[in-house]
Design an enzyme around this catalytic site. Sequence first.
Site, short mmCIF file in Angstrom:
data_model
loop_
_atom_site.label_atom_id
_atom_site.label_comp_id
_atom_site.label_asym_id
_atom_site.label_seq_id
_atom_site.Cartn_x
_atom_site.Cartn_y
_atom_site.Cartn_z
CG HIS A 56 60.43 -39.96 4.96
ND1 HIS A 56 60.99 -40.75 3.99
CD2 HIS A 56 59.30 -39.44 4.43
CE1 HIS A 56 60.22 -40.73 2.91
NE2 HIS A 56 59.18 -39.95 3.15
CG ASP A 108 53.71 -35.35 2.27
OD1 ASP A 108 53.83 -35.31 3.51
OD2 ASP A 108 52.63 -35.24 1.69
CG ASP A 112 68.13 -40.84 12.91
OD1 ASP A 112 69.13 -40.28 13.39
OD2 ASP A 112 67.35 -40.30 12.09
CD GLU A 133 56.49 -38.41 6.30
OE1 GLU A 133 56.00 -39.56 6.21
OE2 GLU A 133 56.30 -37.54 5.44
O1 G3I Z 1 43.72 -46.61 14.02
C1 G3I Z 1 44.28 -47.93 14.01
C2 G3I Z 1 44.19 -48.52 15.40
O2 G3I Z 1 42.82 -48.72 15.73
C3 G3I Z 1 44.92 -49.84 15.43
O3 G3I Z 1 44.91 -50.36 16.74
C4 G3I Z 1 46.36 -49.59 14.99
C5 G3I Z 1 47.17 -50.84 15.04
O4 G3I Z 1 46.71 -51.74 14.05
O5 G3I Z 1 46.37 -49.06 13.65
C6 G3I Z 1 45.73 -47.80 13.61
O6 G3I Z 1 45.75 -47.32 12.27
C7 G3I Z 1 46.96 -46.71 11.89
C8 G3I Z 1 46.69 -45.22 11.75
O7 G3I Z 1 47.79 -44.55 11.13
C9 G3I Z 1 46.48 -44.60 13.13
O8 G3I Z 1 46.15 -43.26 12.99
C10 G3I Z 1 47.36 -47.36 10.58
O9 G3I Z 1 47.85 -48.65 10.85
C11 G3I Z 1 48.46 -46.54 9.93
O10 G3I Z 1 48.72 -47.03 8.63
C12 G3I Z 1 48.06 -45.08 9.83
O11 G3I Z 1 49.20 -44.42 9.35
C13 G3I Z 1 49.01 -43.09 8.89
C14 G3I Z 1 49.87 -42.99 7.63
O12 G3I Z 1 49.81 -41.65 7.11
C15 G3I Z 1 49.46 -43.95 6.54
O13 G3I Z 1 48.16 -43.72 6.20
C16 G3I Z 1 49.50 -42.11 9.94
O14 G3I Z 1 48.61 -42.10 11.05
C17 G3I Z 1 49.59 -40.71 9.35
O15 G3I Z 1 50.25 -39.87 10.27
C18 G3I Z 1 50.39 -40.73 8.05
O16 G3I Z 1 50.26 -39.45 7.50
C19 G3I Z 1 51.21 -39.16 6.45
C20 G3I Z 1 50.39 -38.60 5.31
O17 G3I Z 1 49.58 -39.62 4.77
C21 G3I Z 1 51.28 -38.00 4.24
N1 G3I Z 1 52.17 -37.01 4.82
C22 G3I Z 1 53.04 -37.63 5.84
C23 G3I Z 1 52.20 -38.13 6.98
C24 G3I Z 1 53.05 -38.69 8.11
O18 G3I Z 1 53.68 -39.89 7.74
O1 9MR Z 2 57.32 -39.54 1.42
C1 9MR Z 2 56.05 -40.17 1.59
C2 9MR Z 2 55.56 -39.92 3.03
O2 9MR Z 2 55.29 -38.54 3.20
C3 9MR Z 2 54.31 -40.73 3.30
O3 9MR Z 2 53.99 -40.65 4.67
C4 9MR Z 2 54.55 -42.20 2.92
C5 9MR Z 2 53.30 -43.04 3.12
O4 9MR Z 2 52.28 -42.53 2.36
O5 9MR Z 2 54.96 -42.34 1.56
C6 9MR Z 2 56.21 -41.66 1.34
O6 9MR Z 2 56.53 -41.79 -0.03
C7 9MR Z 2 57.12 -43.06 -0.37
C8 9MR Z 2 56.08 -43.90 -1.09
O7 9MR Z 2 55.01 -44.16 -0.21
C9 9MR Z 2 56.74 -45.18 -1.57
N1 9MR Z 2 57.86 -44.87 -2.45
C10 9MR Z 2 58.89 -44.09 -1.75
C11 9MR Z 2 58.31 -42.78 -1.29
C12 9MR Z 2 59.34 -41.92 -0.58
O8 9MR Z 2 59.80 -42.61 0.55
#
Ligand code: G3I
Ligand code: 9MR
Length: 540
Positions: free
Chosen positions: A466, A152, A511, A520
Site C-alpha cells: 500500500h 501516504d 500482499d 503499508e
Molecule cells: O498500542 C495498542 C496495544 O496496547 C494493544 O495491545 C494492541 C492490540 O489491541 O493495539 C495497539 O494499538 C495499535 C497501535 O497501532 C499500536 O501502535 C492500534 O490498534 C492500531 O490501530 C495502531 O495503528 C496505527 C495506524 O496508523 C492507525 O492509527 C499504526 O501503529 C501506525 O503505524 C499507522 O500509521 C499510519 C499513519 O497513520 C498514516 N501513514 C501511514 C502509517 C502506516 O500505516
Molecule cells: O492510504 C491511507 C494509509 O496511509 C493509512 O495508513 C490508512 C489508515 O489511516 O488509511 C489509508 O487511506 C484509506 C482510508 O483510510 C480509507 N479509504 C481508502 C484509503 C486508501 O486506502
Amino acid sequence: MKHRKRTITVNQIGYPLAAKKVAVFTEPNRSFQVINQAGKIVYKGELSTPLKDNNSGMIIRKGDFTELTKPGTYQVKSGSATSAWFEISEAPYQTLHHGLLKAFYLFRCGIDLEEKLAGPWKHSACHTAEGIVYGEPDRKLVSSGGWHDAGDYGKYTVAAAKAIADLLLAYDMYPDAFTRPIPIPETDNHTPDVLHECRYELAWLFKMQDNRSGGVFHKLTTLQFPGLDVMPEADKADLYFSPISATATASFAAIMAMAARVYKPFDAIFSENCLRAAQFADDWLAKNSNVAGFKNPPEISTGEYGDSQDIDERYWAMAELYRTTGDQQYHERFIQIAKQSFNKYELGWTDVGGYGTLAYLLHGQSNADDSLFESLKTGLIEEADKLVAQSNRDGYLISLQENQYIWGSNMLVMNHAMTLLFAYHFTGDTTFEASALEHLHYIIGRNVHDLSFVTGFGDHRVMNHHHRPSVADNVIEPVPGLVSGGPNKKLQDEYVKKHLQGRAPAQCFVDHQDSYSTNEVTIYWNSPTVFVVSHWVKPK
Ligand code: G3I
Ligand code: 9MR
Ligand code: ZN
C-alpha cells in the site's frame, strides 16, 4: 505465474558464515539435505521434534545446518520439497543494507527525484506549497521537504523522530557500515550519506517548530488522504500544519538534541542550530506540563498518531539534552521523570522510552546516577531475556507474542532485534546477537508466508504494498527497499476483513495494495531494519 508457497522456509538472501543456520519446515519430514549449485549434497541433517506453533497455526520442524560454513549458494531439500536458493557468505546483507537506506531517498518529498538516482521510480518535486496553520487561515508557512511518511504523503513529527533516531543510532553504533555512498544528491565522500539523508528530514523538521512558542506542530498533511492512484506531484490539495502537540514537541527536542551531537564533527553551525531548536522546544515543554494528547481536528482525517501519554517523550528529550550538553538541569529532570512508572524500553512511535534509556546508558555510568544507571541497564537486559525466552518457544524463532501481531508488527520484530543488539552491546552475550539475527531471517522470508517483506529483495517478495507512488507509477516492480508492515490479527482494513477472517495471528497478512493495515510501508519500519542489518555490514 502464482507462487506456490514452499514448505521449507529460509532467509531468502542468506546467512553469515559463522552464524546459526536454521530452516523451518511445515511438512512432516524427518530428514533434510543441503545442496550446492552443482546439485551436490553438502550437508545432511535430521529435523527437530514437531512443535505446534500457535501464532502461525502450523506444526513446525526445524533443520539446523549451522555446521555448513563454506561460502556458496545453497538450497535446502527434503523429499520433493525445496527452499529458496540462498547464500552463505562473509557479508550477505551489503546489498540489502544499501536498498533499505536508498529507500529514504525514494521517500523524499519536495524535490525532483532524478532518474540517475531514482531510476524508474523518479518523479517531479511535490508538496512544495506553503502550509496553512490549522485555525489560522491567513498564516502560511514554508513547509516543503522531508520524507513522505509511508504509503501516504503526510509528514508526521513523531514518526520522523523515530525514523531519524534509528538511523542516527545505527551510524553511532556501526559507523563502518556507512562507508559507502548511496549515492544521493548530497554525496560528497566526506560526510556519510546516511547523515546527509537524515539531514534532509531534519531540515524539514525545523519548519515544524512554531517560531512564536517553540512548540512543534504534530503533522503536515492535506485534509484527507488522496486517492491510492495519485502520484505525489499530482497531489495538489492544500497542506495544513496540525496543532502543536506535547508528543511532537518532546520528540522534536529529543531528536534535535541527538542531531546536535552527531552532526557536530561535520557541521558545527548546523549542530548549534539543532541544539537551539531543541532548547526552544524544551521551553514550550516547561510551560506546558499538562497537555491533552493530540486528536485530529474534525476537518482532518489523515493519520493521527494519537498518544495520550507524553511522559516517555519528555524522558527521551531530557536524556538527549543531558547527553549532548552535560547540563545537570536536564539530568535532574531526567531523574525525576524516571521515578514515574512507564515503559522505558519500547522503541515505537507511541512508546519512545527505550530511546531515553539508551541515551542515558550510552552516555556512560560516569555521567549517570549510579543506581538509576544500574536499574535501567538491568531492566534492558531483563527485557532482552524475555525476548529470547519467547523466541525459543516460537516456531519461527521470533519474539512476537500472540497479541503483538498488530498494525506494524514487522516494526516490533525489528524493534525487538534492536533491543537484543543493545543487550549484546552492554553484555557481550552472543545469545542476544544470535536471537536478533533470527528476527531478520523472519523479515527476509523465514515466515509462514514464505515471503520476503522487503520489496526488491528475496525470490518471493512483497509486490503489491500500500504505497501510492508504487500503485500510481505504472512501473511493475514496486519502489524497492521498503519494509511491509506485516501480519495484523486485528483485521483493520476492508480487504482483510473480507478475506482473512479466522486466520492465525501470523497468517493475517496479504500482499494486496488495499491492505493498509498489513501491507503499508513507513519510514519507521525501514529505520529499525537499517539498524539491525547494520550490525552485520562490513566496511567497504
Ligand atoms: O498500542 C495498542 C496495544 O496496547 C494493544 O495491545 C494492541 C492490540 O489491541 O493495539 C495497539 O494499538 C495499535 C497501535 O497501532 C499500536 O501502535 C492500534 O490498534 C492500531 O490501530 C495502531 O495503528 C496505527 C495506524 O496508523 C492507525 O492509527 C499504526 O501503529 C501506525 O503505524 C499507522 O500509521 C499510519 C499513519 O497513520 C498514516 N501513514 C501511514 C502509517 C502506516 O500505516
Ligand atoms: O492510504 C491511507 C494509509 O496511509 C493509512 O495508513 C490508512 C489508515 O489511516 O488509511 C489509508 O487511506 C484509506 C482510508 O483510510 C480509507 N479509504 C481508502 C484509503 C486508501 O486506502
Ligand atoms: Zn511530497
